[in-house]
Scaffold this active site. Structure first.
Site, PDB file in Angstrom:
ATOM      1  CE  LYS A   4      37.195  79.077  11.123  1.00 26.82           C
ATOM      2  NZ  LYS A   4      37.516  77.819  10.490  1.00 26.82           N
ATOM      3  N   GLY A  27      26.996  82.873  14.455  1.00 25.85           N
ATOM      4  CA  GLY A  27      25.917  83.032  13.477  1.00 25.85           C
ATOM      5  C   GLY A  27      25.607  81.734  12.760  1.00 25.85           C
ATOM      6  CB  CYS A  28      27.823  79.257  11.155  1.00 23.48           C
ATOM      7  SG  CYS A  28      28.600  80.478  10.071  1.00 23.48           S
ATOM      8  CB  THR A  29      26.275  77.868  16.172  1.00 20.28           C
ATOM      9  OG1 THR A  29      27.651  77.519  15.971  1.00 20.28           O
ATOM     10  CG2 THR A  29      25.662  76.922  17.191  1.00 20.28           C
ATOM     11  N   GLY A  45      22.226  77.076  11.609  1.00 21.15           N
ATOM     12  CA  GLY A  45      22.106  75.614  11.526  1.00 21.15           C
ATOM     13  C   GLY A  45      21.085  75.080  12.509  1.00 21.15           C
TER      14      GLY A  45
END
Length: 158
Positions: free
Chosen positions: A39, A44-46, A49
């Site tokens: 998401k 974690g995704c931030t 990325g």
């Protein structure tokens, strides 16, 4: 359908940020990292990325394009990209067609409830469009360094 190492990835086209359409076959001659994250704008995704963003010059030097994929809508992807200053595009895969192709939708548990979601996964595709490496069930710390090392080794013919 399962993807196998050394086998061609079926061509696909998807809507991406910056008003672009991503088509895998258009990148023949370059290596491609396709990474799936659960998401946009979550911690974690931030971090993941940001790790790709911070190493983009090294991926570029290894003739490797980075593309991120999640089920978020295009507006959420644009906001995520802008806020985090990502220097690569993100695919909005609301219909899960790209997720299904790479078989990354898995049953997950959150607060004791089961739901289907994206398993954090990364795929390295060689310059001829074949699957060179895959990482499934990814843990973010150190992951991008591993992917970069694999991209560099592939680019250098190892």
């Amino acid at each position: 359908m399962s993807l196998e190492l050394g086998q061609p990835i079926p061509d696909f086209t998807a809507s991406a940020t910056s008003d672009t359409t991503f088509t895998l076959s258009a990148l023949r001659g370059k290596q491609v990292v396709v990474y799936f994250y659960p998401k946009a704008s979550t911690p974690g995704c931030t971090t993941e990325g940001g790790d790709f963003r911070d190493r983009k010059a090294q991926f570029d030097a290894a003739n490797t394009v980075i593309i991120g994929v999640s089920r978020d809508g295009i507006r959420a992807q644009e906001n995520f990209k802008a806020k985090q200053d990502f220097n690569f595009e993100l695919i909005s895969d609301k219909d899960e067609s790209v997720c299904q192709l790479f078989d990354v939708i898995k049953l997950k548990k959150l607060y004791g409830k089961e739901h289907l979601g994206i398993e954090r996964s990364t795929f390295l595709i060689d310059s001829e469009g074949n699957l060179a490496h895959e990482w499934r069930g990814v843990k973010v710390p150190g992951h991008v360094d591993e992917v970069l090392a694999a991209a560099q080794a592939l680019h250098n013919g190892h």
